[in-house]
Design an enzyme around this catalytic site. Structure first.
Site, PDB file in Angstrom:
ATOM      1  N   ASP A  22     -24.780   4.807   9.283  1.00 53.81           N
ATOM      2  CA  ASP A  22     -23.779   3.955  10.260  1.00 53.81           C
ATOM      3  C   ASP A  22     -23.888   4.975  11.491  1.00 53.81           C
ATOM      4  OD1 ASP A  22     -22.554   6.167   9.215  1.00 53.81           O
ATOM      5  OD2 ASP A  22     -20.585   5.275   9.333  1.00 53.81           O
ATOM      6  N   ASP A  78     -19.214  17.566   0.872  1.00 54.07           N
ATOM      7  CA  ASP A  78     -18.884  18.103   2.064  1.00 54.07           C
ATOM      8  C   ASP A  78     -17.905  19.234   2.069  1.00 54.07           C
ATOM      9  OD1 ASP A  78     -17.183  16.083   1.787  1.00 54.07           O
ATOM     10  OD2 ASP A  78     -17.226  15.175   3.844  1.00 54.07           O
TER      11      ASP A  78
END
Ligand SMILES: *[C@@H]1O[C@H](CO)[C@@H](O)[C@H](O)[C@H]1NC(C)=O
Length: 474
Positions: free
Chosen positions: A236, A314
């Site tokens: 995206d 992350d």
């Protein structure tokens, strides 16, 4: 035996390249060119230039084709580095500079092989290969991200291959990706068994799937496809026109400075009003892993791969045990932007934050810039000297405009000093920057300092002089 066959292949390829050049040179030799152009008298020079540019364009195409062939041959023979393409070198240099913006970076010589086997006499025509690795799952809107990358990539197919790895087995998404044919390298994450997730983390199942997918696809890209560096993108992500130049130019910095562990295209505080949109070349070092379009090298992957986490990769990368006091390069103006997703990550976060990040829309050719100021040895002393010379202001002086009136003309910037987590958060709210911490690091901070703009004045939100490093409990 394998080696022998590889050698024979290199010889064949080399001879083909040599023949190609000789042919091209004789057909397009300057003599023929002059003879034709001389009829046009004064127009000889522009004519010559046009011919030369055409010639170079063809040469370049030839090199690309040959390099592709070489790559295939190397791959077939389990070559060590199929990603690195090398090209002919020799006595005469074929330089592109000064040819009216043809801007070639190749040096090619017909038939000039001096010593070494064919493999050694071949040298990089496009430089390091920098694949993009895109993660897809079940969103057919991946096409939007892929189309944009292909459009901006243009004919640099060989330098920036686009790998799209799909998890989830979603058929409609798979069909969309297969529709790109050989414009992309399509991978499918093969492990589709449900992951056992601790009961209290059931609602975070998605993060476990993502971590597994990242681990598998990065491993595949480095270990099977044998690339030396990878630019990670998502399905995206919108990219800026100079996205490729940004990564191409920062790669040598990343590789040569062991105190760096990534390059990110993202500025978490990159909203309109918080950034200087004139300074499209401005880059920083940051202790914060920003992700969202980021590059890592094989060396880092070798280090992270054996201990890759089951989820929340992350935040795991931001943990001091992984980061080990290394920094990332990040831009003032983001080179990526998410166009919003329905999925594992919080939609609220998109609406309240991500959608306001400004995507750079003016091309800047980073590859022509000197980025050595980003190396720690140069950056840190300059950074400290600059900060120490700046006046310290209060948040009230900032709000009232007094700080700007007093210091903008003379210093161009000010410091706002925080001592505690709560004070940082309070300032962040006033300034409009992100107020959260990850592993004790404020978003985009370097040595605890966050750079932003407030009503046109550059503000460095800085820890006190007594600062000893990040506190992971913040
Ligand atoms: C990558 O592959 C290596 C070798 O097969 C393995 O040891 C490692 O655990 C893998 N890493 C990930 C994250 O899958």
């Amino acid at each position: 035996m394998m080696m022998m066959r590889a050698q024979v292949f290199y010889m064949v390829v080399f001879v083909l390249i040599w023949i190609g050049f000789t042919y091209l040179l004789f057909v397009q030799r300057p003599g023929a060119l002059n003879a034709r152009s001389s009829h046009h008298g004064t127009r000889l020079e522009p004519q010559l230039k046009v011919r030369l540019v055409e010639f170079e364009t063809r040469l370049r195409q030839q090199i690309r084709d040959n390099a592709q062939l070489l790559r295939e041959v190397q791959a077939l023979h389990g070559g060590v580095e199929p990603a690195v393409v090398k090209f002919v070198d020799g006595a005469n240099e074929y330089e592109a500079g000064g040819l009216g913006g043809a801007g070639l970076d190749l040096q090619a010589v017909p038939g000039g092989g001096t010593g070494g086997g064919p493999a050694e006499s071949v040298r990089g025509s496009v430089g390091p290969i920098m694949p993009l690795l895109m993660f897809a799952c079940n969103r057919v809107t991946v096409a939007q991200a892929v189309d944009l990358i292909l459009a901006i990539r243009g004919d640099r197919v060989q330098k920036f291959p686009l790998i799209v790895s799909q998890d989830c087995g979603h058929k409609a998404t798979r069909d969309v990706l297969l529709g790109y044919g050989d414009q992309i390298i399509f991978l499918e994450q093969p492990h589709q068994s449900p992951i056992a997730v601790p009961a209290k983390e059931k609602k975070f199942q998605g993060y476990f799937n993502i971590a597994r997918h990242y681990g598998w696809a990065l491993n595949h890209t480095f270990n099977e496809l044998k690339y030396e560096q990878v630019i990670v993108v998502e399905d995206d992500l919108e990219i800026a026109p100079d996205f490729f130049e940004y990564f191409e130019a920062t790669l040598p910095i990343l590789k040569s400075d062991p105190s760096l562990y990534c390059v990110s295209a993202w500025n978490d505080n990159g909203k309109q009003g918080l950034i200087d949109q004139v300074q499209k070349s401005l880059l920083y070092r940051s202790d914060f892993f920003g992700g969202l379009g980021w590059m890592l090298t094989r060396e880092l992957w070798r280090e992270l791969s054996p201990k890759w986490p089951a989820s929340y990769w992350d935040d795991w990368i931001r943990d001091p045990r992984q980061r080990r006091e290394r920094a990332c390069i990040r831009p003032e103006i983001s080179r990526t932007k998410t166009f919003g997703k329905v999925g594992v990550s919080n939609g609220m976060f998109y609406d309240k934050h991500l959608k306001f990040i400004k995507l750079n829309d003016q091309f800047y050719d980073f590859t022509k810039a000197d980025l050595s100021y980003l190396l720690k040895a140069q950056y840190d002393p300059a950074f400290e000297a600059k900060l120490n010379a700046l006046p310290v202001v209060s948040v009230e002086e900032l709000r009232s405009g007094e700080a700007s009136g007093k210091h903008k003309a003379r210093h161009g910037a000010v410091r706002l000093v925080y001592h505690t987590k709560l004070v940082f958060k309070k300032y962040a709210k006033v300034l409009g920057i992100m107020d959260d911490f990850k592993a004790g690091v404020p978003r985009m901070a370097y040595k605890g300092v966050v750079s932003t703009l407030f009503n046109g004045l550059r503000v460095y939100v800085s820890p006190a002089f007594s600062w000893k490093g990040y506190d992971p409990t913040w």
